[in-house]
Motif scaffolding. Structure first.
Motif, PDB file in Angstrom:
ATOM      1  N   ASP A 141      -9.319  10.815   9.895  1.00 47.59           N
ATOM      2  CA  ASP A 141      -9.752   9.546   9.322  1.00 47.59           C
ATOM      3  C   ASP A 141      -9.397   8.410  10.267  1.00 47.59           C
ATOM      4  OD1 ASP A 141     -10.631  10.701   6.856  1.00 47.59           O
ATOM      5  OD2 ASP A 141      -8.528  10.858   6.265  1.00 47.59           O
ATOM      6  N   GLN A 166      -0.560  15.517   6.556  1.00 49.58           N
ATOM      7  CA  GLN A 166      -1.278  14.470   7.279  1.00 49.58           C
ATOM      8  C   GLN A 166      -0.388  13.985   8.424  1.00 49.58           C
ATOM      9  OE1 GLN A 166      -4.847  14.390   5.075  1.00 49.58           O
ATOM     10  NE2 GLN A 166      -4.354  13.133   6.842  1.00 49.58           N
ATOM     11  N   LEU A 217     -10.013   2.748   5.288  1.00 49.34           N
ATOM     12  CA  LEU A 217      -9.994   4.144   5.709  1.00 49.34           C
ATOM     13  C   LEU A 217     -11.422   4.691   5.736  1.00 49.34           C
ATOM     14  CD1 LEU A 217      -7.519   6.892   4.616  1.00 49.34           C
ATOM     15  CD2 LEU A 217      -9.968   7.333   4.441  1.00 49.34           C
ATOM     16  N   ARG A 219     -13.734   8.290   6.819  1.00 51.56           N
ATOM     17  CA  ARG A 219     -13.743   9.680   7.239  1.00 51.56           C
ATOM     18  C   ARG A 219     -14.575   9.828   8.521  1.00 51.56           C
ATOM     19  NH1 ARG A 219     -12.296  14.516   5.016  1.00 51.56           N
ATOM     20  NH2 ARG A 219     -10.420  13.210   4.738  1.00 51.56           N
ATOM     21  N   GLY A 305     -13.784   2.056   1.247  1.00 52.43           N
ATOM     22  CA  GLY A 305     -12.672   2.473   2.098  1.00 52.43           C
ATOM     23  C   GLY A 305     -11.477   1.540   2.054  1.00 52.43           C
ATOM     24  N   ILE A 307      -8.212   0.331   0.877  1.00 54.33           N
ATOM     25  CA  ILE A 307      -7.215   1.148   0.166  1.00 54.33           C
ATOM     26  C   ILE A 307      -6.111   0.359  -0.503  1.00 54.33           C
ATOM     27  CG2 ILE A 307      -7.597   2.978   1.885  1.00 54.33           C
ATOM     28  CD1 ILE A 307      -4.654   2.360   2.820  1.00 54.33           C
ATOM     29  N   SER A 322      -1.061   9.921   0.043  1.00 52.40           N
ATOM     30  CA  SER A 322      -2.206  10.338   0.846  1.00 52.40           C
ATOM     31  C   SER A 322      -3.419  10.637  -0.019  1.00 52.40           C
ATOM     32  CB  SER A 322      -1.841  11.560   1.691  1.00 52.40           C
ATOM     33  OG  SER A 322      -0.867  11.224   2.667  1.00 52.40           O
ATOM     34  N   ARG A 326      -7.287   7.963  -0.768  1.00 51.25           N
ATOM     35  CA  ARG A 326      -8.587   8.549  -0.435  1.00 51.25           C
ATOM     36  C   ARG A 326      -9.533   8.665  -1.635  1.00 51.25           C
ATOM     37  NH1 ARG A 326      -5.004  10.335   3.292  1.00 51.25           N
ATOM     38  NH2 ARG A 326      -5.804  10.544   5.421  1.00 51.25           N
ATOM     39  N   VAL A 329     -13.352   7.492  -1.473  1.00 48.30           N
ATOM     40  CA  VAL A 329     -13.818   7.248  -0.101  1.00 48.30           C
ATOM     41  C   VAL A 329     -14.963   8.206   0.223  1.00 48.30           C
ATOM     42  CG1 VAL A 329     -13.200   7.286   2.342  1.00 48.30           C
ATOM     43  CG2 VAL A 329     -11.572   6.398   0.656  1.00 48.30           C
ATOM     44  N   ILE A 332     -15.052  12.286   1.397  1.00 45.73           N
ATOM     45  CA  ILE A 332     -13.801  12.960   1.068  1.00 45.73           C
ATOM     46  C   ILE A 332     -13.869  13.463  -0.363  1.00 45.73           C
ATOM     47  CG2 ILE A 332     -11.300  12.725   0.860  1.00 45.73           C
ATOM     48  CD1 ILE A 332     -11.401  10.511   2.920  1.00 45.73           C
TER      49      ILE A 332
END
Length: 333
Positions: A141, A166, A217, A219, A305, A307, A322, A326, A329, A332
């Motif tokens: 990402d 991650q 964020l 992907r 995205g 966050i 984590s 997401r 998004v 994902i």
């Protein structure tokens, strides 16, 4: 009638060199001792500029030019003698450098940062040794964190593994305990650079929650082989910096240019673009290169995205950070 034009240009050049030298001395020399050097250089430069502007004859301000040239030679000699170092009193969050060992598909990292940030200045430091399965890389990402308006952002890349781990990479200034970041200082060899590998609750959460930056964020589209190549390239760059320190440069060696450099190894035809400098638009550049989730308008990728609200809520309800950031998004599950 033609003489005033080159004389004016020469005077402007002298003024620009004077300003550059004054800034270089400002950011490099300890104060108050540096004030004298800055004042002397500035006075000499301004005197040379005025002499050139007012000069008469074929070679206006020739004496001033010679004096200025000698002063510039001395300044450049000093400038190129400056060398980056690992031996300074570093701030806690950049005090250690990443050490990696690859054994087949097993990756062992020492000095993975996992600080617990309560505020930007209140934190519990932790440096850990962690291992990862390179055969288990499944995602990456792109993170953009905006800290000074819409055109400038800090860029990070985080890799995801089958086992849920991650790993985030970020090129950072390696500031000393007494220093604070300066974008202008970054042009004048004020900082070294360091690559930090970190837990997401550290590198990402400190920006969204502790500092209040606006974090997005996205992907990335890439094959497992490409993801592995970029991750190993980060490690290679980190090892090179560990062996030989380098200065950070706001324009040519920063968090975005290194990402382009590493991606360029995979896609040699990746074009240069102004958005590599205006880093706040780097995600849009990636979108135009078909590197983000396909079939979704860029505006939607950006909106979904964002966050920050999810990151703050994760602190409140104690949910997995984590996973929380997401949710929703595109690209994902």
């Amino acid at each position: 009638m033609s003489r005033p034009i080159p004389r004016a240009l020469l005077a402007v050049c002298a003024l620009l060199v004077t300003a550059w030298g004054a800034l270089a001395l400002w950011f490099q020399l300890s104060r108050p001792g540096g004030y004298a050097a800055i004042a002397l250089w500035s006075l000499a430069g301004l005197a040379a500029t005025i002499a050139i502007a007012r000069g008469r004859g074929k070679w206006p301000g020739a004496r001033a030019l010679v004096t200025g040239a000698v002063a510039l030679a001395v300044l450049l000699g000093w400038w190129f003698s400056l060398a980056p170092s690992h031996d300074r009193m570093w701030a806690d969050d950049v005090s250690r450098m990443l050490v990696s060992r690859v054994d087949g598909d097993r990756l062992v990292l020492q000095n993975v940062r996992n600080f617990d940030w309560r505020t930007e200045t209140d934190y519990t430091p932790r440096w850990e040794t962690r291992d990862y399965d390179l055969a288990g890389i499944v995602s990456a990402d792109l993170i953009l964190s905006y800290w000074m308006g819409p055109h400038i952002a800090h860029t990070l890349v985080t890799f995801g593994f089958k086992d849920g781990k991650q790993l985030v990479f970020s090129l950072e200034i390696r500031k000393e305990r007494s220093e604070t970041f300066s974008a202008v200082g970054g042009f004048f060899r004020q900082f070294e650079q360091v690559i930090i590998a970190s837990d997401e609750r550290d590198l990402i959460r400190t920006r969204s929650n502790a500092r209040g930056e606006q974090v997005y964020l996205y992907r990335l589209r890439a094959t497992p082989g490409q993801l592995r190549a970029v991750l190993l390239a980060y490690l290679e760059r980190a090892e090179a910096l560990r062996r030989q320190p380098e200065f950070y440069n706001t324009l040519t060696s920063n968090c975005t240019t290194i990402l382009y450099e590493l991606a360029h190894r995979i896609a040699p035809d990746l074009p240069l673009d102004y958005r590599l400098l205006a880093s706040g638009h780097f995600a849009e550049y990636a979108y135009d290169q078909n590197a983000l989730t396909p079939g979704v308008p860029y505006a939607v990728l950006q909106q979904r995205g964002h966050i920050n609200a999810r990151a703050r809520q994760a602190d409140i309800d104690g949910s997995d950070f984590s996973r929380a950031i997401r949710v929703g998004v595109p690209g994902i599950r």
